[in-house]
Design a protein around this motif. Structure first.
Motif, PDB file in Angstrom:
ATOM      1  N   UNK A 240       0.856  -1.199   0.268  1.00 19.21           N
ATOM      2  CA  UNK A 240       0.030  -0.035   0.073  1.00 19.21           C
ATOM      3  C   UNK A 240       0.689   1.233  -0.107  1.00 19.21           C
ATOM      4  N   UNK A 241       2.041   1.223   0.823  1.00 22.47           N
ATOM      5  CA  UNK A 241       2.962   2.498   0.761  1.00 22.47           C
ATOM      6  C   UNK A 241       3.426   2.725  -0.646  1.00 22.47           C
ATOM      7  N   UNK A 242       3.900   1.581  -1.218  1.00 24.73           N
ATOM      8  CA  UNK A 242       4.571   1.788  -2.484  1.00 24.73           C
ATOM      9  C   UNK A 242       3.595   2.000  -3.527  1.00 24.73           C
ATOM     10  N   UNK A 243       2.094   1.511  -3.257  1.00 31.71           N
ATOM     11  CA  UNK A 243       1.278   1.863  -4.430  1.00 31.71           C
ATOM     12  C   UNK A 243       0.901   3.459  -4.309  1.00 31.71           C
ATOM     13  N   UNK A 244       0.885   4.027  -2.833  1.00 31.42           N
ATOM     14  CA  UNK A 244       0.482   5.422  -2.772  1.00 31.42           C
ATOM     15  C   UNK A 244       1.609   6.345  -3.289  1.00 31.42           C
ATOM     16  N   UNK A 245       2.977   5.848  -3.277  1.00 33.12           N
ATOM     17  CA  UNK A 245       4.003   6.452  -3.922  1.00 33.12           C
ATOM     18  C   UNK A 245       3.956   6.565  -5.362  1.00 33.12           C
ATOM     19  N   UNK A 246       3.593   5.534  -5.995  1.00 39.35           N
ATOM     20  CA  UNK A 246       3.301   5.323  -7.238  1.00 39.35           C
ATOM     21  C   UNK A 246       2.331   6.251  -7.678  1.00 39.35           C
ATOM     22  N   UNK A 247       1.175   6.618  -6.953  1.00 43.21           N
ATOM     23  CA  UNK A 247       0.193   7.300  -7.581  1.00 43.21           C
ATOM     24  C   UNK A 247       0.736   8.805  -7.353  1.00 43.21           C
TER      25      UNK A 247
ATOM     26  N   UNK B 251       5.851   5.501  14.190  1.00 44.40           N
ATOM     27  CA  UNK B 251       5.007   5.261  12.860  1.00 44.40           C
ATOM     28  C   UNK B 251       3.921   6.178  12.726  1.00 44.40           C
ATOM     29  N   UNK B 252       3.052   6.436  13.607  1.00 44.66           N
ATOM     30  CA  UNK B 252       1.854   6.959  13.610  1.00 44.66           C
ATOM     31  C   UNK B 252       2.239   8.474  13.227  1.00 44.66           C
ATOM     32  N   UNK B 253       3.353   8.982  13.538  1.00 42.25           N
ATOM     33  CA  UNK B 253       3.564  10.492  13.428  1.00 42.25           C
ATOM     34  C   UNK B 253       4.262  10.445  11.761  1.00 42.25           C
ATOM     35  N   UNK B 254       5.049   9.420  11.448  1.00 39.47           N
ATOM     36  CA  UNK B 254       5.424   9.449  10.023  1.00 39.47           C
ATOM     37  C   UNK B 254       4.351   9.391   9.032  1.00 39.47           C
TER      38      UNK B 254
ATOM     39  N   UNK C  49       3.271  11.946   6.255  1.00 38.87           N
ATOM     40  CA  UNK C  49       3.167  11.588   4.745  1.00 38.87           C
ATOM     41  C   UNK C  49       1.692  11.855   4.110  1.00 38.87           C
ATOM     42  N   UNK C  50       0.747  11.816   5.133  1.00 36.36           N
ATOM     43  CA  UNK C  50      -0.510  12.221   4.639  1.00 36.36           C
ATOM     44  C   UNK C  50      -0.446  13.635   4.627  1.00 36.36           C
ATOM     45  N   UNK C  51      -0.106  14.405   5.290  1.00 36.11           N
ATOM     46  CA  UNK C  51       0.023  15.797   5.297  1.00 36.11           C
ATOM     47  C   UNK C  51       0.732  16.103   4.071  1.00 36.11           C
ATOM     48  N   UNK C  52       1.750  15.771   3.576  1.00 35.80           N
ATOM     49  CA  UNK C  52       2.372  16.084   2.387  1.00 35.80           C
ATOM     50  C   UNK C  52       1.495  15.707   1.154  1.00 35.80           C
ATOM     51  N   UNK C  53       0.682  15.068   1.373  1.00 43.18           N
ATOM     52  CA  UNK C  53      -0.099  14.634   0.046  1.00 43.18           C
ATOM     53  C   UNK C  53      -1.246  15.656   0.084  1.00 43.18           C
ATOM     54  N   UNK C  54      -1.812  16.131   1.319  1.00 41.34           N
ATOM     55  CA  UNK C  54      -2.714  17.180   1.240  1.00 41.34           C
ATOM     56  C   UNK C  54      -2.256  18.387   0.828  1.00 41.34           C
TER      57      UNK C  54
ATOM     58  N   UNK D 137      -3.356  20.057   6.041  1.00 41.13           N
ATOM     59  CA  UNK D 137      -2.172  19.359   6.047  1.00 41.13           C
ATOM     60  C   UNK D 137      -1.189  19.962   7.474  1.00 41.13           C
ATOM     61  N   UNK D 138      -1.679  21.653   7.649  1.00 42.13           N
ATOM     62  CA  UNK D 138      -0.847  21.860   8.695  1.00 42.13           C
ATOM     63  C   UNK D 138      -1.351  21.210  10.109  1.00 42.13           C
ATOM     64  N   UNK D 139      -2.863  20.988  10.018  1.00 40.70           N
ATOM     65  CA  UNK D 139      -3.423  20.483  11.316  1.00 40.70           C
ATOM     66  C   UNK D 139      -2.757  18.953  11.510  1.00 40.70           C
ATOM     67  N   UNK D 140      -2.613  18.322  10.630  1.00 44.27           N
ATOM     68  CA  UNK D 140      -2.051  16.807  10.661  1.00 44.27           C
ATOM     69  C   UNK D 140      -0.663  16.775  11.213  1.00 44.27           C
ATOM     70  N   UNK D 141       0.028  17.949  10.617  1.00 45.77           N
ATOM     71  CA  UNK D 141       1.494  17.894  10.875  1.00 45.77           C
ATOM     72  C   UNK D 141       1.684  18.464  12.224  1.00 45.77           C
TER      73      UNK D 141
END
Length: 426
Positions: free
Chosen positions: A203-210, A238-241, A245-250, A259-263
């Motif tokens: 899933x991580x690599x597929x997200x990177x691919x997208x 792990x949760x923070x990472x 990553x989700x914030x970077x996508x946002x 994104x700022x809230x999640x960071x």
């Protein structure tokens, strides 16, 4: 250690530093058993070699593996014991970066496997091991047919959903991604993303691919799923990472407030996160390779200089940025024969702007050098190494950064002919 499960012969070892999934699967796959009563002296040496390797005594491990190989070969160099021992020795070489020796040992192992039982678990493992060695060296064109050969073998032996098959599927998906074959990589990652031992890594690599293809709407549910899973069972780091990553996508999607809230939530549970080293990406999305060159032309000009010209055709795939600068440079200039050493660094070649997608370019490379720089022996012939590179496309050239890219070949040496005299009006 990762092995393919079997009641007899040898297993599959992969580098955890290259693929994090390998370390995660180590507890799931079992070490194969051996019929030690066939040759107790051989088995004693094998056991000692394994113990030395586990205790990080590589010199002792090599000594014991070599003793085991000598004992196995007393009954014939083509026995399964010899293949098992060669496999262990090859893995030891690979772990030490002695890849040439590892390759020779893997090939010897495969020759024995193919003679004894070409469709056995042992043969499937050895094909995969050799493919992984080539993969780790960036020799993608050699690794791909081996992975594609090993996968149906393993599926026929273990079944399409077996954990051993999942390892090969993941390695092949990773290879396709590095080669720019994104549709093939996506198909295999999706196969792994449902109820498999490496579903989170897939899933991580597929997200990177997208994300590399700007398919953000498809990447978001994967990021959300990974975050929710981490929040249930993961460590604070792990949760923070995953939040980061989700914030970077946002941010890429223009949702900067979310994104700022999640960071901020990531920093709240793991303040050291910003200072953590960033791991090198496992997937290289961009590719550039040399297709062809015209015969180099060398001409003497006034002042004791020579002018060099080459036309180079290259193919590229750009996915990580909207635009980039393609560069071909003559980086080494040396005596005949492309001998390493006695080389002079030359000026960088021209920059060509390219856009996202796939295409080809024909680039004229021209440079000048004093004749004394051509060859320490003073002769009239030499060699030049042409190197391809991709750079971030920014207005200020000094702020450009090198973009990681794959492709074979990307760095080739060409012989230069003797220069022709220039005309008087040149």
């Amino acid at each position: 250690m990762i092995v393919l499960v079997s009641g007899m012969a040898h297993g599959l070892l992969s580098k955890s530093a290259m693929l994090r999934v390998i370390a995660g699967l180590a507890g799931l796959l079992l070490l194969p058993g051996c019929v030690s009563t066939q040759d107790p002296h051989w088995w004693t040496s094998v056991t000692a070699a394994r113990q030395a390797a586990a205790e990080k005594r590589p010199a002792d491990a090599e000594t014991h593996w070599r003793q085991a190989l000598a004992e196995a070969e007393r009954s014939g160099p083509g026995s399964w014991q010899a293949a098992y021992t060669l496999q262990g020795l090859a893995r030891l070489y690979e772990s030490q970066g002695r890849n040439d020796e590892a390759e020779r040992a893997f090939k010897r192992t495969l020759a024995i496997d193919e003679k004894i039982a070409p469709r056995s678990p042992a043969a499937a493992r050895t094909v995969t091991d050799l493919a992984h060695l080539y993969h780790s060296e960036g020799r993608y064109s050699e690794a791909e047919p081996l992975y594609e050969r090993a996968l149906p073998m393993a599926e026929a032996i273990f079944g399409p959903t077996h954990r051993n098959v999942e390892v090969i599927v993941y390695l092949l998906a990773n290879l396709y991604a590095n080669e720019g074959k994104y549709a093939d990589a996506e198909r295999l990652y999706k196969r792994l993303a449902v109820d498999t031992a490496i579903d989170h890594q897939a899933l991580e690599d597929l997200a990177l691919l997208y994300e590399a293809q700007r398919r953000y709407a498809e990447a978001e549910p994967l990021r959300q799923r990974l975050l929710e899973s981490a929040e249930k069972t993961g460590s604070p780091g792990e949760i923070a990472q995953h939040r980061q990553s989700y914030a970077a996508l946002m941010r890429r999607m223009g949702r900067s407030v979310e994104a700022a809230e999640l960071e901020a939530r990531a920093l709240a549970i793991f303040p050291a996160l910003p200072s953590m080293p960033t791991a090198r990406p496992r997937i290289i999305f961009d590719k550039v390779e040399i297709l062809a060159v015209t015969p180099p032309q060398v001409q003497l000009i006034n002042g004791g200089y020579s002018r060099f010209e080459m036309t180079v055709s290259v193919h590229y795939i750009l996915q990580s940025a909207d635009t980039a600068a393609l560069q071909l440079s003559p980086v080494h200039f040396q005596s005949p024969g492309c001998v390493i050493g006695s080389a002079s660094s030359l000026y960088a070649g021209p920059l060509r702007q390219i856009g996202r997608g796939e295409g080809s370019q024909i680039v004229l490379i021209r440079w000048f050098a004093p004749r004394a720089q051509r060859s320490p022996k003073g002769d009239d012939q030499g060699s030049v190494t042409i190197r391809t590179a991709l750079w971030s496309d920014q207005d200020n050239q000094h702020r450009r950064r090198l973009i990681p890219s794959s492709g074979q070949p990307r760095d080739l040496c060409y012989a230069l002919p003797a220069p022709q005299s220039s005309q008087p009006n040149e």
